[in-house]
Design a protein around this motif. Structure first.
Motif, PDB file in Angstrom:
ATOM      1  N   LEU A 152       0.832  -1.204   0.000  1.00 35.65           N
ATOM      2  CA  LEU A 152       0.000   0.000   0.000  1.00 35.65           C
ATOM      3  C   LEU A 152       0.872   1.262   0.000  1.00 35.65           C
ATOM      4  N   ALA A 156       1.022   4.114  -2.761  1.00 39.21           N
ATOM      5  CA  ALA A 156       0.730   5.520  -2.450  1.00 39.21           C
ATOM      6  C   ALA A 156       1.903   6.420  -2.834  1.00 39.21           C
ATOM      7  N   TRP A 160       0.961   8.816  -5.774  1.00 37.33           N
ATOM      8  CA  TRP A 160       0.438  10.014  -5.135  1.00 37.33           C
ATOM      9  C   TRP A 160       1.552  10.997  -4.798  1.00 37.33           C
TER      10      TRP A 160
END
Lengths: 360, 319
Positions: A152, A156, A160
């Motif tokens: 995860l 991210a 991101w």
């Protein structure tokens, strides 16, 4: 008497010695000079202001992840989630710093550290809740949670935080860096940072928590005997969850401090950060004692930092220090073997005395 | 791509990724059924991958295309010897199983990379092997219409062997007296002891077999997927195998099935792009699926009552 003294410093000291001997034997087998290497190790870890700064900095995350592991084990749980909790703490601190970079330095730093610690705590709490309400083994859930958070966070960071095509987030603003110019100046530009003092303060807090507070006492009670604590009126479910929460908070804080003080950004990684596992090793050697953790972290940190210079000054692979660390924990783990040995040795000594008396 | 080709790719990649997991997960059932918790599977795989790769590189010219298969055996032996640490620590010296398993996981990469540097001029990774496990087409079975193409063409032979081994392991545990004894040691060592079963022997056997199979698992990984050895050759497959064993309720058939399922989850990010429905799903969900599913399964279906009753407890005679 003997078993009592064994519970103190004997086992850790014998284990450390034995670990070093294993390392030395291995080096001898493959034709490396153990004495020279151990000297280089000492020089590389504590031989100058710079290296001392590095060793102390490396202690920070070891201390905090070890404390995290120790808190959970006081409650009777094996939190293998240190690597994941450290990672999410690191991630949380970097995200906070990047997104709120306009805040004044002090607030920004406190916010980032809290954000990282909280992220670690909440992530670890999942395992606590599952354990408390469903009886799910925390060993398994924390291992699984480690890998879930690894992917995860990678996801991210890549989609991101990082700019397109890059695998790393941008660097944090200099005002949030815990490794200030002043500290760089007095430690020969090492990465030593203010986090060290935070870590020491947290050691004191954890010590106080277990010695002086009701909640800390409840955690230990649950660790010793769950049903007895239940009958005595301890809310066992809540205590389990609190223990795992604190455990994760500490590991997360370790990640957050490393994020702000050492890495200054976060990158995609294939593997979980090793520090989480090494923190377990630190806690196991210290038998969960907060003060012991400081010394145990110093030892392992010195090994790791000194290990880097082993391969600089000679062609000995620096992995030798990880072998020494693993061996030390192996010997700590088989302490029953030492108990057996002392018992027999003690008996022998007694026999000798009797014999000696008879001969006279 | 035609449906047949898509299915063929799905199955063959699934098999390739599942094979190491199946062996290792089966190894895990041996250890845990005899009552020794094994979180050190990852370490055993690392040592197996290392041993097999070194053997392969050294003897590829001698054994030719047989090399990868012999390497599996060598990897297994490495795993077995390494697992002796876990057996001695937990069975003889009453160490905590999780601590000992953690030691294996700390020790394996350190030792393997150390030796790699010793053997390969200070480099942290070995050269790439020339003799790897290629794909395999079954002579007769591949002629079956549709199924032959999907399942038996350009596929992974070792995965089929792994599945057969899984069935054999099930037979061992549930149809032979030796298997029954091993299970009894993990369920109630004292009762087993009273009945004259050598508890220590069976526990050693369980752990050593798990090292042997974990070593094969690591070897398969190195011989068919990464094709060399470095610190990142085994990155979580041991823990995924542990998950498969639990998901499979400590039953060899269940573990095999779970490992196949996790193999599918690992292969989906690679083949997902060809499958219309899946091409929009981000790969991260496939990556975390095995781990998340394991937690969910543990919570919803299992609780804690399925592991062998005395799993993780040290048996101290006369207590």
């Amino acid at each position: 008497m003997h078993t009592k003294s064994l519970k103190g410093l004997t086992i850790p000291l014998i284990s450390v010695l034995a670990g070093f001997i294993v390392g030395a034997i291995l080096m001898l087998i493959f034709g490396y000079d153990p004495i020279q290497n151990y000297q280089n190790l000492l020089k590389g870890s504590l031989g100058g202001i710079y290296s001392i700064g590095e060793t102390l900095r490396n202690m920070i995350s070891l201390i905090l992840t070890a404390l995290g592991f120790a808190v959970a084990s006081k409650a009777g749980f094996f939190n293998i989630g240190g690597p994941g909790q450290y990672l999410i703490g690191w991630f949380g601190a970097i995200v906070f710093t990047l997104k709120f970079s306009h805040l004044p330095a002090v607030i920004l730093i406190i916010g980032a550290l809290l954000c990282g610690a909280l992220a670690g705590g909440l992530w670890s709490m999942i395992a606590g809740v599952l354990r408390a309400y469903f009886g799910t083994s925390e060993v398994i859930t924390t291992i699984m949670l480690n890998y879930i958070i690894l992917y995860l966070v990678n996801f991210a960071v890549k989609s991101w935080l990082a700019s397109k095509g890059s695998d790393s987030s941008p660097n944090i603003t200099t005002k949030a860096n815990l490794n200030t110019p002043f500290l760089q100046h007095i430690t020969d530009n090492s990465t030593f940072n203010w986090g060290f003092f935070i870590a020491l303060a947290v050691v004191g807090l954890v010590w106080f928590y277990f010695k002086k507070t009701k909640s800390g006492f409840e955690i230990q009670a649950v660790g010793l005997n769950e049903s007895a604590s239940q009958y005595a009126g301890v809310n066992v479910k809540r205590t389990i969850i609190i223990a795992m929460l604190i455990s994760g908070l500490l590991a997360g804080l370790g990640g957050a401090i490393d994020g702000l003080g050492n890495f200054e950004n976060i990158s995609v990684s294939n593997n979980l950060p090793n520090v989480g596992y090494n923190g377990m090793a630190v806690a196991l050697l210290a038998a969960g004692n907060p003060i012991g953790i400081i010394f145990s972290a110093l030892l392992f940190s010195a090994l790791q930092i000194g290990g880097l210079s082993i391969s600089v000054y000679s062609n000995t692979p620096s992995e030798i220090v990880d072998i020494v660390i693993a061996s030390i924990i192996f010997f700590v783990g088989i302490k029953y073997a030492f108990e057996l040995m002392t018992k027999k040795g003690w008996l022998k000594r007694k026999n000798k005395v009797v014999k000696g008396g008879a001969e006279k | 791509m035609s449906l047949t080709t898509i299915l063929m790719t799905v199955f063959s990649t699934t098999f390739v990724y599942a094979a190491p997991l199946i062996f290792t997960a089966l190894g895990g059932t041996f250890s845990e059924r005899s009552g020794v918790v094994n979180v050190g599977l990852e370490g055993m795989m690392i040592i197996g991958a290392f041993g097999s790769t070194v053997f392969n590189l050294t003897f590829a010219s001698t054994f030719g295309s047989l090399t990868p298969w012999i390497s599996l055996f060598i990897g297994a032996l490495f795993g077995l010897v390494f697992s002796l640490l876990h057996a001695v620590a937990t069975v003889t010296f009453r160490a905590d199983h999780i601590i000992s398993g953690t030691v294996l996981n700390l020790m394996a990469p350190a030792l393997a990379v150390f030796l790699t540097r010793v053997l390969y001029e200070g480099k942290g990774q070995t050269p790439v092997i020339n003799q790897s496990m290629g794909n395999f087409t079954f002579p007769l079975l591949s002629k079956i219409p549709f199924i032959g193409k999907v399942l038996f063409t350009h596929t992974s032979l070792i995965a089929f062997i792994a599945i057969i081994v899984g069935i054999l392991c099930w037979y061992f545990f549930f149809r032979t007296s030796l298997g029954l004894r091993m299970r009894s040691v993990g369920e109630n060592p004292m009762a087993a002891d009273i009945l004259g079963i050598n508890v220590v022997k069976y526990k050693y056997m369980g752990v050593l077999i798990s090292g042997f199979m974990g070593g094969i698992g690591g070897a398969v990984m190195a011989q068919s997927i990464t094709l060399n050895f470095s610190a990142s050759t085994i990155s979580g497959q041991g823990f995924m195998s542990l998950a498969a064993m639990i998901f499979g309720k400590w039953n060899p058939l269940g573990a095999t099935g779970a490992a196949l399922f996790f193999g599918l989850a690992q292969s989906l990010p690679i083949i997902g792009v060809y499958i219309p429905l899946l091409s929009h799903v981000n790969t991260v969900w496939f990556q975390i699926a095995p781990y998340a599913i394991t937690i969910i399964v543990l919570v919803i279906f299992l609780g804690k009552a399925v592991a062998p009753a005395a799993d993780g407890e040290n048996y101290i005679k006369g207590k």
